[in-house]
Write a protein that holds these residues in place. Structure first.
Motif, PDB file in Angstrom:
ATOM      1  N   VAL A  69       0.848  -1.214  -0.056  1.00  0.00           N
ATOM      2  CA  VAL A  69       0.123  -0.015   0.027  1.00  0.00           C
ATOM      3  C   VAL A  69       1.098   1.008  -0.150  1.00  0.00           C
ATOM      4  O   VAL A  69       1.991   1.204   0.785  1.00  0.00           O
ATOM      5  CB  VAL A  69      -0.903   0.159   1.411  1.00  0.00           C
ATOM      6  CG1 VAL A  69      -1.811   1.443   1.435  1.00  0.00           C
ATOM      7  CG2 VAL A  69      -1.923  -1.211   1.145  1.00  0.00           C
ATOM      8  N   ASP A  70       0.464   2.266  -0.874  1.00  0.00           N
ATOM      9  CA  ASP A  70       1.148   3.438  -1.044  1.00  0.00           C
ATOM     10  C   ASP A  70       0.930   4.418  -0.037  1.00  0.00           C
ATOM     11  O   ASP A  70       1.920   5.206   0.702  1.00  0.00           O
ATOM     12  CB  ASP A  70       1.199   3.976  -2.322  1.00  0.00           C
ATOM     13  CG  ASP A  70       1.609   3.088  -3.336  1.00  0.00           C
ATOM     14  OD1 ASP A  70       2.870   2.826  -3.569  1.00  0.00           O
ATOM     15  OD2 ASP A  70       0.997   2.620  -4.267  1.00  0.00           O
ATOM     16  N   VAL A  71      -0.399   4.818   0.076  1.00  0.00           N
ATOM     17  CA  VAL A  71      -0.807   5.702   1.221  1.00  0.00           C
ATOM     18  C   VAL A  71      -2.081   5.134   2.024  1.00  0.00           C
ATOM     19  O   VAL A  71      -3.032   4.564   1.445  1.00  0.00           O
ATOM     20  CB  VAL A  71      -1.330   7.199   0.386  1.00  0.00           C
ATOM     21  CG1 VAL A  71      -1.826   8.204   1.504  1.00  0.00           C
ATOM     22  CG2 VAL A  71      -0.016   7.523  -0.174  1.00  0.00           C
ATOM     23  N   LEU A  72      -2.257   5.603   3.234  1.00  0.00           N
ATOM     24  CA  LEU A  72      -3.241   5.148   4.142  1.00  0.00           C
ATOM     25  C   LEU A  72      -3.820   6.126   4.907  1.00  0.00           C
ATOM     26  O   LEU A  72      -3.137   7.197   5.349  1.00  0.00           O
ATOM     27  CB  LEU A  72      -2.536   4.108   5.190  1.00  0.00           C
ATOM     28  CG  LEU A  72      -3.167   3.757   6.453  1.00  0.00           C
ATOM     29  CD1 LEU A  72      -4.235   2.637   6.385  1.00  0.00           C
ATOM     30  CD2 LEU A  72      -2.304   3.096   7.513  1.00  0.00           C
ATOM     31  N   SER A  73      -5.151   5.921   4.872  1.00  0.00           N
ATOM     32  CA  SER A  73      -5.842   6.853   5.630  1.00  0.00           C
ATOM     33  C   SER A  73      -6.123   6.030   7.034  1.00  0.00           C
ATOM     34  O   SER A  73      -6.959   5.113   7.235  1.00  0.00           O
ATOM     35  CB  SER A  73      -7.358   6.971   5.173  1.00  0.00           C
ATOM     36  OG  SER A  73      -7.279   7.941   3.886  1.00  0.00           O
ATOM     37  N   LEU A  74      -5.494   6.559   7.952  1.00  0.00           N
ATOM     38  CA  LEU A  74      -5.366   5.872   9.292  1.00  0.00           C
ATOM     39  C   LEU A  74      -6.525   6.331  10.145  1.00  0.00           C
ATOM     40  O   LEU A  74      -6.729   7.482  10.612  1.00  0.00           O
ATOM     41  CB  LEU A  74      -4.026   5.895  10.046  1.00  0.00           C
ATOM     42  CG  LEU A  74      -4.045   5.419  11.495  1.00  0.00           C
ATOM     43  CD1 LEU A  74      -4.260   3.905  11.480  1.00  0.00           C
ATOM     44  CD2 LEU A  74      -2.515   5.835  11.969  1.00  0.00           C
ATOM     45  N   GLY A  75      -7.522   5.566  10.609  1.00  0.00           N
ATOM     46  CA  GLY A  75      -8.769   6.132  11.278  1.00  0.00           C
ATOM     47  C   GLY A  75      -8.421   5.853  12.771  1.00  0.00           C
ATOM     48  O   GLY A  75      -7.567   5.252  13.585  1.00  0.00           O
ATOM     49  N   GLU A 135      -7.931  12.004  12.455  1.00  0.00           N
ATOM     50  CA  GLU A 135      -7.433  10.822  11.504  1.00  0.00           C
ATOM     51  C   GLU A 135      -6.062  11.206  11.422  1.00  0.00           C
ATOM     52  O   GLU A 135      -5.539  12.052  11.726  1.00  0.00           O
ATOM     53  CB  GLU A 135      -8.156  10.357  10.579  1.00  0.00           C
ATOM     54  CG  GLU A 135      -9.920  10.360  10.612  1.00  0.00           C
ATOM     55  CD  GLU A 135     -10.631   9.149  11.472  1.00  0.00           C
ATOM     56  OE1 GLU A 135     -10.381   8.086  10.920  1.00  0.00           O
ATOM     57  OE2 GLU A 135     -11.201   9.551  12.422  1.00  0.00           O
ATOM     58  N   ALA A 136      -5.572  10.253  10.532  1.00  0.00           N
ATOM     59  CA  ALA A 136      -4.253  10.781   9.734  1.00  0.00           C
ATOM     60  C   ALA A 136      -3.954  10.174   8.421  1.00  0.00           C
ATOM     61  O   ALA A 136      -4.390   8.957   8.349  1.00  0.00           O
ATOM     62  CB  ALA A 136      -2.881  10.332  10.565  1.00  0.00           C
ATOM     63  N   VAL A 137      -3.371  10.900   7.636  1.00  0.00           N
ATOM     64  CA  VAL A 137      -2.909  10.629   6.294  1.00  0.00           C
ATOM     65  C   VAL A 137      -1.322   9.947   6.422  1.00  0.00           C
ATOM     66  O   VAL A 137      -0.741  10.788   6.938  1.00  0.00           O
ATOM     67  CB  VAL A 137      -3.020  11.383   5.095  1.00  0.00           C
ATOM     68  CG1 VAL A 137      -2.350  10.907   3.800  1.00  0.00           C
ATOM     69  CG2 VAL A 137      -4.251  11.966   4.988  1.00  0.00           C
ATOM     70  N   VAL A 138      -1.132   8.668   6.295  1.00  0.00           N
ATOM     71  CA  VAL A 138       0.117   8.052   6.408  1.00  0.00           C
ATOM     72  C   VAL A 138       0.641   7.905   5.027  1.00  0.00           C
ATOM     73  O   VAL A 138       0.272   7.006   4.402  1.00  0.00           O
ATOM     74  CB  VAL A 138       0.285   6.858   7.414  1.00  0.00           C
ATOM     75  CG1 VAL A 138       1.476   6.495   7.616  1.00  0.00           C
ATOM     76  CG2 VAL A 138      -0.464   7.291   8.601  1.00  0.00           C
ATOM     77  N   VAL A 139       1.697   8.364   4.902  1.00  0.00           N
ATOM     78  CA  VAL A 139       2.254   8.058   3.665  1.00  0.00           C
ATOM     79  C   VAL A 139       3.607   7.256   3.608  1.00  0.00           C
ATOM     80  O   VAL A 139       4.488   7.061   4.478  1.00  0.00           O
ATOM     81  CB  VAL A 139       3.346   9.139   3.083  1.00  0.00           C
ATOM     82  CG1 VAL A 139       4.066   9.127   1.709  1.00  0.00           C
ATOM     83  CG2 VAL A 139       2.430  10.581   2.794  1.00  0.00           C
TER      84      VAL A 139
END
Length: 359
Positions: free
Chosen positions: A211-217, A227-231
């Protein structure tokens, strides 16, 4: 302030904290440990817009759960996380392949398309999960200037239907997408529930799967908000800081988002909360299976139970407990469990369901 001298407020309680429901894990309040962390971060002055000690410390915590090079960008909410992440992965002419049931397609008021300026290419799925074969229904036409260019595959873990991808399934999707020059975004609003159910670290089905980018709940798992966007793959995105601001997701007092994520991730609160919610969903499903005339629609793999029952029963039951129709015409409903759902909550709901079915 000390416990002997508690702070005072002119605000008043406007709800009955004894009222429980199964509408959404968003209905739950904040976990006491998260509230304690919030208070810990208060007082004094800290740099704004992420220039604070709590956001700096978050950058040390997140890699331990995901990937050494992972960078976390706290945001206000899940829709903001998804839109910001997808913008970072696409050009202005880009498109995103997703399941027809995906949150970005059904429940974000067109924000990815209207705010993010990208095209969603949706694929019907029987269980909310994409496969390489399903992706190929829309993965074509990269050189066709008349068609939005497929640049991203977006999946949800766990899905909107409560189902789970295995790490191997996500790896197959990532390999398939990358071979075709596309990137992969994972909407992880309930990522902790998936990790708890699969009994593996979060990295197993995110960074290690490609996975390239994650929306972390976090909000659905005990946070007040945020939340956080995790690159996960720094080479996949550019200008994340600018995109977060452009998307109206840059918190001035970011420490109050970051410290909540720290409360979840520093040890095992994220996992404890998710495991408990999942266990309550299993308890609910087990009880529902014993009620004649009620059908469970999907395998219960996380903290959601989807069921079909007579419409009039659902309406009467809604007068006693809050929950939603998933497909009102078909009589399908969704029942969600949260970190604070108790065994008594589940058992009382099951008793009410049996009463209404017997009427």
């Amino acid at each position: 302030m000390t416990p002997a001298n508690p702070p005072k407020t002119d605000a008043k309680r406007h709800h009955d904290p004894e009222i429980r429901g199964f509408a959404s894990d968003n209905y739950a309040g904040a976990h006491p440990e998260v509230l304690a962390a919030h208070a810990l971060a208060n007082g004094g002055h800290q740099g704004a817009y992420g220039e604070d000690d709590y956001t700096a410390h978050l950058q040390q915590l997140v890699p331990g759960h995901l990937r050494a090079s992972a960078g976390a960008f706290p945001v206000f909410n899940g829709t903001g996380a998804n839109v910001t992440a997808l913008q970072a992965l696409t050009d202005r002419w880009g498109a995103v392949i997703c399941a027809q049931s995906a949150h970005i397609n059904v429940d974000e008021c067109g924000a990815p398309e209207r705010v993010g300026g990208l095209k969603l290419l949706t694929v019907p799925t029987p269980d909310g999960k994409l496969t390489p074969e399903l992706i190929d229904r829309e993965a074509f036409g990269w050189d066709d200037e008349h068609r939005a260019m497929p640049q991203v595959v977006s999946i949800t873990q766990n899905t909107e239907l409560g189902t789970l991808y295995t790490p191997e399934e996500i790896r197959a999707i990532c390999d398939h997408a990358h071979e075709r020059g596309m990137k992969v975004h994972l909407d992880g609003a309930r990522l902790a529930n998936a990790a708890a159910s699969l009994d593996v670290p979060m990295r197993t089905f995110t960074s290690q799967a490609g996975v390239d980018v994650l929306s972390l709940g976090g909000t659905k798992n005990g946070m007040l908000f945020g939340e956080a966007v995790v690159v996960l793959n720094p080479d996949a995105v550019s200008h994340m800081k600018h995109l977060r601001k452009l998307s109206m997701q840059l918190a001035s007092k970011m420490r109050f988002v970051s410290v909540q994520l720290e409360a979840l991730l520093a040890k095992d609160l994220w996992l404890r909360n998710a495991r408990h919610a999942n266990e309550m969903a299993q308890r609910l499903a087990e009880g529902v299976r014993a009620v004649h005339g009620v059908e469970i629609l999907h395998e219960v793999q996380a903290n959601a139970v989807f069921a079909r029952l007579p419409h009039d029963v659902s309406r009467r039951l809604m007068d006693r407990y809050r929950f939603y129709f998933w497909d009102e015409a078909a009589g399908d409903v969704r029942w969600m469990c949260a970190f604070d759902t108790t065994e008594d909550d589940v058992d009382s709901f099951l008793a009410a369901l049996k009463e209404e079915m017997a009427r």
